[in-house]
Design a protein around this motif. Sequence first.
Motif, mmCIF file in Angstrom:
data_model
loop_
_atom_site.group_PDB
_atom_site.id
_atom_site.type_symbol
_atom_site.label_atom_id
_atom_site.label_comp_id
_atom_site.label_asym_id
_atom_site.label_seq_id
_atom_site.Cartn_x
_atom_site.Cartn_y
_atom_site.Cartn_z
ATOM 1 N N TYR A 68 39.661 10.590 21.082
ATOM 2 C CA TYR A 68 38.657 11.636 21.196
ATOM 3 C C TYR A 68 39.211 13.034 20.951
ATOM 4 O O TYR A 68 38.561 13.839 20.283
ATOM 5 N N GLU A 72 37.879 15.260 17.882
ATOM 6 C CA GLU A 72 37.217 16.551 18.106
ATOM 7 C C GLU A 72 37.898 17.656 17.303
ATOM 8 O O GLU A 72 37.231 18.473 16.664
ATOM 9 N N LEU A 91 29.418 18.233 17.405
ATOM 10 C CA LEU A 91 30.250 19.106 18.237
ATOM 11 C C LEU A 91 29.449 19.662 19.410
ATOM 12 O O LEU A 91 29.964 19.728 20.532
ATOM 13 N N ILE A 94 29.256 17.106 22.085
ATOM 14 C CA ILE A 94 30.550 16.973 22.763
ATOM 15 C C ILE A 94 30.711 18.103 23.780
ATOM 16 O O ILE A 94 31.037 17.871 24.939
#
Length: 110
Positions: A68, A72, A91, A94
């Motif tokens: 992750y 990212e 994004l 997230i």
Amino acid sequence: MKNLIAIYLLLAVITGNAFSAENLNLKELFENQNYDEIIGILQNVQEQKLSAEELFYLGFSKMMTGDYKKGEKLLELSFQKKPLPETGKILAKIYFSRGDYQKVIEINKK
């Protein structure tokens, strides 16, 4: 196909050039959820030489296979190079899930 991929990787390493996503049909691999193959193709290419699309495919693939943090980071690099709505939405989700609402606002402004 693996031999073709190996040839592209070798050429990329020798010439120092990244290859385009279209040449390797990364979009098709992505649509078929072949995340490990995408990672195998792109992980050894320097990040700054990858296109926004290649960074997106690699970042999303990293996230889908459990990496992750790296995923990212790659999605952020993709968004910096080319702020596409689909990358921004991922994004934003997230950041929202972490409670980082300021980053959600920044993404939505772009």
